[in-house]
Design an enzyme around this catalytic site. Structure first.
Site, PDB file in Angstrom:
ATOM      1  N   GLY A 300       0.774  -1.230   0.000  1.00 46.37           N
ATOM      2  CA  GLY A 300       0.000   0.000   0.000  1.00 46.37           C
ATOM      3  C   GLY A 300       0.803   1.276   0.000  1.00 46.37           C
ATOM      4  N   GLU A 342       4.295  -6.320   1.293  1.00 43.31           N
ATOM      5  CA  GLU A 342       3.832  -6.663  -0.059  1.00 43.31           C
ATOM      6  C   GLU A 342       3.663  -5.431  -0.941  1.00 43.31           C
ATOM      7  OE1 GLU A 342       1.057 -10.462   1.315  1.00 43.31           O
ATOM      8  OE2 GLU A 342       0.163  -8.473   1.098  1.00 43.31           O
ATOM      9  N   ARG A 345       2.516  -1.270  -6.194  1.00 43.16           N
ATOM     10  CA  ARG A 345       2.581   0.014  -6.889  1.00 43.16           C
ATOM     11  C   ARG A 345       3.945   0.688  -6.725  1.00 43.16           C
ATOM     12  NH1 ARG A 345      -2.163   3.117  -7.205  1.00 43.16           N
ATOM     13  NH2 ARG A 345      -2.934   1.805  -5.529  1.00 43.16           N
ATOM     14  N   ARG A 386      -7.925   3.910 -14.298  1.00 46.75           N
ATOM     15  CA  ARG A 386      -7.807   4.407 -12.924  1.00 46.75           C
ATOM     16  C   ARG A 386      -8.500   5.757 -12.735  1.00 46.75           C
ATOM     17  NH1 ARG A 386      -3.950   5.592 -10.316  1.00 46.75           N
ATOM     18  NH2 ARG A 386      -4.607   4.650  -8.368  1.00 46.75           N
ATOM     19  N   CYS A 417     -16.282   5.710 -26.365  1.00 47.31           N
ATOM     20  CA  CYS A 417     -17.561   6.353 -26.577  1.00 47.31           C
ATOM     21  C   CYS A 417     -18.233   6.637 -25.239  1.00 47.31           C
ATOM     22  CB  CYS A 417     -18.420   5.447 -27.453  1.00 47.31           C
ATOM     23  SG  CYS A 417     -19.642   6.393 -28.321  1.00 47.31           S
ATOM     24  N   GLU A 418     -17.574   7.428 -24.403  1.00 50.76           N
ATOM     25  CA  GLU A 418     -18.215   7.843 -23.156  1.00 50.76           C
ATOM     26  C   GLU A 418     -17.449   9.020 -22.571  1.00 50.76           C
ATOM     27  OE1 GLU A 418     -18.296   4.156 -20.869  1.00 50.76           O
ATOM     28  OE2 GLU A 418     -17.914   5.359 -19.084  1.00 50.76           O
ATOM     29  N   TYR A 447      -1.235  -1.040 -12.045  1.00 48.83           N
ATOM     30  CA  TYR A 447      -2.693  -1.088 -12.125  1.00 48.83           C
ATOM     31  C   TYR A 447      -3.267  -0.402 -13.366  1.00 48.83           C
ATOM     32  CZ  TYR A 447      -2.076  -2.539  -7.287  1.00 48.83           C
ATOM     33  OH  TYR A 447      -1.672  -3.187  -6.145  1.00 48.83           O
TER      34      TYR A 447
HETATM   35  N1  LLP Z   1      -1.228  -6.869  -0.498  1.00 48.62           N
HETATM   36  C1  LLP Z   1      -2.553  -7.028  -0.587  1.00 48.62           C
HETATM   37  C2  LLP Z   1      -3.209  -8.025   0.242  1.00 48.62           C
HETATM   38  C3  LLP Z   1      -3.290  -6.234  -1.472  1.00 48.62           C
HETATM   39  O1  LLP Z   1      -4.605  -6.394  -1.549  1.00 48.62           O
HETATM   40  C4  LLP Z   1      -2.637  -5.273  -2.260  1.00 48.62           C
HETATM   41  C5  LLP Z   1      -3.372  -4.440  -3.196  1.00 48.62           C
HETATM   42  C6  LLP Z   1      -1.242  -5.151  -2.143  1.00 48.62           C
HETATM   43  C7  LLP Z   1      -0.568  -5.957  -1.241  1.00 48.62           C
HETATM   44  C8  LLP Z   1      -0.444  -4.189  -2.955  1.00 48.62           C
HETATM   45  O2  LLP Z   1      -0.815  -2.870  -2.734  1.00 48.62           O
HETATM   46  P1  LLP Z   1       0.091  -1.701  -3.361  1.00 48.62           P
HETATM   47  O3  LLP Z   1       1.429  -1.735  -2.675  1.00 48.62           O
HETATM   48  O4  LLP Z   1       0.219  -1.965  -4.817  1.00 48.62           O
HETATM   49  O5  LLP Z   1      -0.674  -0.462  -3.092  1.00 48.62           O
HETATM   50  N2  LLP Z   1      -6.417  -1.092  -8.537  1.00 48.62           N
HETATM   51  C9  LLP Z   1      -6.146  -0.165  -7.467  1.00 48.62           C
HETATM   52  C10 LLP Z   1      -5.304  -0.768  -6.388  1.00 48.62           C
HETATM   53  C11 LLP Z   1      -5.899  -2.018  -5.792  1.00 48.62           C
HETATM   54  C12 LLP Z   1      -4.996  -2.610  -4.765  1.00 48.62           C
HETATM   55  C13 LLP Z   1      -5.426  -3.960  -4.403  1.00 48.62           C
HETATM   56  N3  LLP Z   1      -4.618  -4.598  -3.422  1.00 48.62           N
HETATM   57  C14 LLP Z   1      -5.458   1.078  -8.052  1.00 48.62           C
HETATM   58  O6  LLP Z   1      -5.332   1.172  -9.255  1.00 48.62           O
HETATM   59  O7  LLP Z   1      -5.088   1.975  -7.314  1.00 48.62           O
END
Ligand code: LLP
Length: 497
Positions: A300, A342, A345, A386, A417-418, A447
């Site tokens: 995150g 984990e 991004r 996004r 088309c939106e 993402y």
């Molecule tokens: N661990 C778990 C259990 C997760 O659900 C996620 C992301 C991560 C790690 C990695 O999170 P990161 O470090 O990438 O923020 N599609 C959305 C983001 C969805 C994230 C889902 N889970 C976007 O485009 O912002």
């Protein structure tokens, strides 16, 4: 840069004004388009600059003014691969993976423990990227059977994988156990029973973490926050003890510890600290019933999408989060567990740059008297959902040359088309951006490709890796033949015209 409230339009305006100008009537300095600018958006001093926070380190303007990534010009990339095109800077991915690894290693060893970094593959998973991050000493977290197969196809050792998901099917769990996956992060009581049955049948012993909801609501878009109570992931803290007790009864499941992920695109450490504090309370209680060797605090970590975002440096995050866990353990008189994280991004986000070709531009007069510049590019919400999904903000730059016009507030839109098909909602771009120019949108490594669709039957763009002046396709672009491939009516002989 100041923000001024303009009585003429009754809104906040972002204006470039020096201390000397402060006696001016700011409203009179503004072009009507500025009245549409959000408060946070800064008029760039140089509309061709490349703010470091949002671009890969290798991004520069060449002597000819062109954007170059890893030594290759945007025009050369567009000529070779077409547009739209997602460019991934390999060195950027590798160096960010290394930074996570070394920062968490260093922080953990200060407190006599270890830290594993799992790359969250959902951010962008291809076999090539899987190999890069493994090569840099990371592990990988997958969250579906599909991601698991990509990691396995990359040759990743199953023991280096973690498997997430709130609704893993029996077939997915069977496959994971069968290949010898390192850790399954269990998410529900039903999943525990599925694993009990699978391990009883196969004789395997599967290591698991139990995902809990810490109740910390990360300050991010609601859809990106995952540890507040009213959502689908994990066990609420009060139910987790019972889940662990059940796991401890099952001979085929080895309980390895707790997992918590508070959300995505989070700045600072306060949320992680608070979450760790709550989860450690349960961790300490569980130690009374047996070993709890690990604690996974999820991912995150936020990145910059625009020049005003200011993410916390990785070393600082690692140091402060690990210190918070260690303090929490000391306060409870327990050993610091092996830690894992984990990030997704924060590893690939700023390594990705999407290159589009401008098709049309339009100045649209609004009721307020302001005019908005629309710049249409040859992709859109099918390659970057996004903005439409999360009201995400991105930045953009003219890539194929230096712009010579004044900064003009612009909205970069796609070809779908939106009207919600917006790629970059608000950005100052040179007023002379014209059809045929290339535009680059940075921070699109995470993402964007994974959320891409074939909306309006637009083929998905290729992903091209660049390094040291060389480029290579790592995922080929779709063709119209791909788009038609699943339509079984193609070639049917009757004419229904
Ligand atoms: N661990 C778990 C259990 C997760 O659900 C996620 C992301 C991560 C790690 C990695 O999170 P990161 O470090 O990438 O923020 N599609 C959305 C983001 C969805 C994230 C889902 N889970 C976007 O485009 O912002």
């Amino acid at each position: 840069m100041r923000h001024a409230r303009c009585p003429r339009i009754g809104g906040n305006l972002a204006v470039r004004v020096s201390a000397r100008d402060s006696s001016h009537d700011w409203c009179s300095l503004l072009s009507p388009a500025d009245s549409l600018a959000p408060e946070w958006l800064v008029v760039p001093d140089d509309v061709n600059d490349l703010p470091a926070a949002v671009w890969p380190a290798s991004a520069v303007r060449g002597a000819d003014g062109e954007l170059r990534i890893a030594g290759i010009s945007a025009t050369a990339l567009a000529e070779t691969y077409g547009t739209p095109l997602l460019v991934i800077d390999e060195d950027e991915v590798r160096s960010r993976a290394r930074a996570f690894r070394s920062s968490f290693d260093a922080a953990a060893s200060e407190y006599g423990t270890t830290a594993q970094v799992y790359y969250a593959g959902k951010a962008l998973l291809t076999t090539t990227i899987a190999r890069w991050v493994i090569d840099e000493g990371l592990r990988i977290d997958v969250c579906t059977g599909g991601e698991l197969e990509v990691a396995l196809a990359a040759g990743v050792a199953p023991a280096s994988l973690g498997f997430h998901g709130n609704n893993k099917s029996v077939a997915e769990l069977e496959r994971a156990v069968e290949v010898g996956i390192g850790t399954i992060i269990v998410d529900s009581a039903i999943e525990i029973e599925r694993l009990a049955a699978i391990t009883a049948r196969t004789g395997a012993v599967q290591r698991v973490l139990v995902r809990v909801i810490s109740g910390v609501h990360a300050e991010t878009h609601d859809f990106l926050a995952t540890a507040h109570e009213d959502q689908k992931f994990g066990f609420p803290l009060p139910d987790a003890e019972q889940a662990v007790a059940r796991i401890r009864e099952i001979p085929g499941i080895e309980f390895a510890g707790l997992h918590c992920h508070i959300g995505s695109q989070i700045f600072g450490v306060a949320g992680f600290r608070e979450s760790a504090e709550r989860v450690l309370e349960l961790h300490a209680a569980l130690l009374e019933g047996g070993p709890v060797p690990q604690l996974n605090l999820g991912g995150g970590f936020g990145i910059a999408y625009t020049s005003v975002d200011d993410p916390t440096p990785i070393e600082m995050l690692a140091g402060e989060i690990v210190a918070a866990v260690a303090e929490g353990c000391a306060a409870r008189g327990i050993a610091v567990p092996a830690l894992s994280f984990e990030p997704g991004r924060a590893i690939v986000g700023t390594a990705g740059v999407t290159i589009y070709e401008v098709g049309t531009t339009k100045d649209v007069a609004l009721d307020t008297g302001a005019t908005r510049r629309y710049i249409s590019v040859d992709g859109g919400m099918s390659d970057n959902a996004r903005t439409a999904l999360y009201e995400a903000q991105f930045s953009a730059r003219l890539a194929s040359r230096l712009g010579s016009g004044e900064p003009q507030l612009s909205r970069v839109v796609g070809k779908h088309c939106e009207s919600g098909d917006i790629v970059v909602d608000h950005e100052y771009l040179p007023a002379d951006v014209s059809p045929g120019d290339l535009l680059a949108v940075p921070s699109t490594g995470a993402y964007c490709a994974p959320l891409a669709s074939n909306y309006n039957h637009v083929p998905r763009p290729p992903i091209v890796a660049v390094r040291d002046g060389r480029s290579a396709i790592i995922v080929r672009g779709e063709t119209i033949a791909d788009v038609l491939a699943r339509d079984v009516g193609v070639g049917a002989s009757e004419n229904h015209g």
